[in-house]
Write an enzyme that holds these catalytic residues in place. Structure first.
Site, PDB file in Angstrom:
ATOM      1  N   ASP A  44       0.964  -1.093   0.011  1.00 54.77           N
ATOM      2  CA  ASP A  44      -0.034   0.137  -0.031  1.00 54.77           C
ATOM      3  C   ASP A  44       0.816   1.183  -0.062  1.00 54.77           C
ATOM      4  O   ASP A  44       1.686   1.528   0.989  1.00 54.77           O
ATOM      5  CB  ASP A  44      -0.755   0.011   1.136  1.00 54.77           C
ATOM      6  CG  ASP A  44      -1.987   1.048   1.205  1.00 54.77           C
ATOM      7  OD1 ASP A  44      -1.885   2.078   0.496  1.00 54.77           O
ATOM      8  OD2 ASP A  44      -2.697   1.382   2.092  1.00 54.77           O
ATOM      9  N   ILE A  45       1.049   1.863  -1.192  1.00 55.46           N
ATOM     10  CA  ILE A  45       1.804   2.649  -1.258  1.00 55.46           C
ATOM     11  C   ILE A  45       1.612   4.344  -0.472  1.00 55.46           C
ATOM     12  O   ILE A  45       2.422   5.178  -0.255  1.00 55.46           O
ATOM     13  CB  ILE A  45       2.250   3.290  -2.668  1.00 55.46           C
ATOM     14  CG1 ILE A  45       0.953   4.023  -3.355  1.00 55.46           C
ATOM     15  CG2 ILE A  45       2.687   2.228  -3.570  1.00 55.46           C
ATOM     16  CD1 ILE A  45       1.008   4.737  -4.495  1.00 55.46           C
ATOM     17  N   THR A  70      -7.823   6.622  -9.313  1.00 55.23           N
ATOM     18  CA  THR A  70      -8.038   7.274 -10.902  1.00 55.23           C
ATOM     19  C   THR A  70      -9.484   7.611 -10.839  1.00 55.23           C
ATOM     20  O   THR A  70      -9.597   7.869 -12.037  1.00 55.23           O
ATOM     21  CB  THR A  70      -7.620   6.052 -11.814  1.00 55.23           C
ATOM     22  OG1 THR A  70      -8.399   4.730 -11.408  1.00 55.23           O
ATOM     23  CG2 THR A  70      -6.102   5.852 -11.842  1.00 55.23           C
ATOM     24  N   TYR A 133      -7.922  15.328  -8.806  1.00 60.35           N
ATOM     25  CA  TYR A 133      -6.971  14.367  -9.650  1.00 60.35           C
ATOM     26  C   TYR A 133      -5.965  15.015 -10.158  1.00 60.35           C
ATOM     27  O   TYR A 133      -4.611  14.534  -9.964  1.00 60.35           O
ATOM     28  CB  TYR A 133      -7.796  13.759 -10.439  1.00 60.35           C
ATOM     29  CG  TYR A 133      -7.064  12.664 -11.344  1.00 60.35           C
ATOM     30  CD1 TYR A 133      -6.699  11.555 -10.611  1.00 60.35           C
ATOM     31  CD2 TYR A 133      -6.923  12.947 -12.503  1.00 60.35           C
ATOM     32  CE1 TYR A 133      -6.106  10.742 -11.476  1.00 60.35           C
ATOM     33  CE2 TYR A 133      -6.250  12.109 -13.287  1.00 60.35           C
ATOM     34  CZ  TYR A 133      -5.874  10.800 -12.685  1.00 60.35           C
ATOM     35  OH  TYR A 133      -5.034   9.814 -13.542  1.00 60.35           O
TER      36      TYR A 133
END
Ligand SMILES: NC(=O)c1ccc[n+]([C@@H]2O[C@H](COP(=O)([O-])OP(=O)(O)OC[C@H]3O[C@@H](n4cnc5c(N)ncnc54)[C@H](OP(=O)(O)O)[C@@H]3O)[C@@H](O)[C@H]2O)c1
Length: 289
Positions: A44-45, A70, A133
């Site tokens: 999990d970044i 995204t 985003y």
């Protein structure tokens, strides 16, 4: 053997990219790369310590970070999550790569631009994102370039591929269910096939290039024209398509009205230029129908 770590490997682009890297069909020969696939089940970044340690432990030569939040509209109401994954996540991956002197490739977006230029965006045009985003991805780009010298930022747009929900699958579904479709006609870009993008990424890595590169299929259109072509090529030309404005559609995130990316730099530095989007679309449809 060079070890390439793909993070976000189970996503739409990830699945095609892993395949292309394994066969290195971009140059028609096996490069003998060892390709490791990680996604949310493996890493999990958002977690700094574990991300840095996990990357350091496997000592990759190249890390490709595709992992992202995204959902462009979802990002508007989940700003914290958008920045935690798209920006801080990139920072954590970059810190891990720095520990083992790995090259890093980050996938970014045309949505870092505001669309006011009205001609193809160059890599060093000033960014001005209109959405959460876009802002979170731009911050990810900046973290990467501040931390890792051997970095490649690939900006792309309007992706579709075999392994994810995308505009093409959505139009095909709607075409089967409805007699009339309303599609936005005031945003211009270049639909891009994940296979073509993957081949270009593979070449950028093989050539050892650094910096920002715009990668997209050539020619441009609106979502409306893209939708019409999808229906025509899939034998649903009889479905009526009505052009509407972005305002009428009323999506939470503002998209640039023009976000064509100039791919001249890619062509100049690698000799690669992607085929026209309509040609790529035809091939894609033949693989899914
Ligand atoms: N799609 C486009 O039109 C487009 C355009 C320009 C740029 N890009 C960029 O291209 C890249 C690939 O896009 P895509 O469409 O292939 O995306 P995607 O299908 O959503 O794939 C992203 C993958 O990352 C995983 N992921 C999400 N959060 C994570 C985390 N915290 N740690 C580890 N993995 C995580 C996702 O898992 P879950 O599915 O479980 O969340 C998913 O498998 C992204 O960086 C995107 O920003 C995409």
């Amino acid at each position: 053997m060079r070890r390439i770590l793909v993070i976000g490997a189970k996503g739409m682009l990830g699945k095609d990219l892993v395949k292309i890297l394994r066969t290195s069909s971009a140059v028609g020969q096996d490069m003998g790369w060892e390709v490791l696939e990680w996604d949310i089940d493996e890493i999990d970044i958002q977690e700094e310590d574990s991300t840095v340690t996990q990357i350091e432990n496997i000592r990759p030569d190249v890390v490709i970070n595709l992992a992202a939040y995204t959902d462009v509209d979802g990002c508007e109401s989940q700003e914290e999550k958008a920045f935690a994954v798209n920006a801080e996540g990139m920072r954590h991956v970059a810190l891990g790569a720095l520990r083992c002197h790995a090259k890093v490739v980050y996938l970014s977006t045309d949505y870092i631009f505001d669309g006011k230029k009205r001609e193809p965006y160059l890599e060093d045009d000033p960014p001005h994102p209109l959405s959460v985003y876009g802002r979170s991805k731009l911050k990810g780009e900046r973290y990467l370039r501040d931390i890792v010298e051997d970095a490649v930022v690939v900006r792309t747009q309007w992706l579709y591929g075999k392994y994810g929900k995308n505009f093409v699958t959505s139009i095909l579904r709607q075409g089967r269910e409805k007699k009339v479709l309303s599609i936005v006609d005031d945003q211009v870009g270049s639909p891009t096939y994940t296979i073509d993008l993957s081949r270009a990424i593979s070449v950028l890595i093989q050539r050892g290039l650094r910096g920002v590169f715009h990668v997209a299929n050539s020619d441009r259109c609106t979502w409306y024209a893209f939708g019409q072509e999808i229906l025509k090529l899939s034998g649903m030309g009889g479905v009526k398509v009505v052009p509407i404005s972005s305002e009428e559609l009323g999506r939470p995130a503002i998209r640039p009205s023009y976000s064509v990316l100039s791919t001249e730099k890619l062509k100049r530095e690698t000799g690669v230029s992607l085929r026209p989007w309509a040609e790529a679309l035809k091939e894609y449809l033949s693989t899914i129908m």
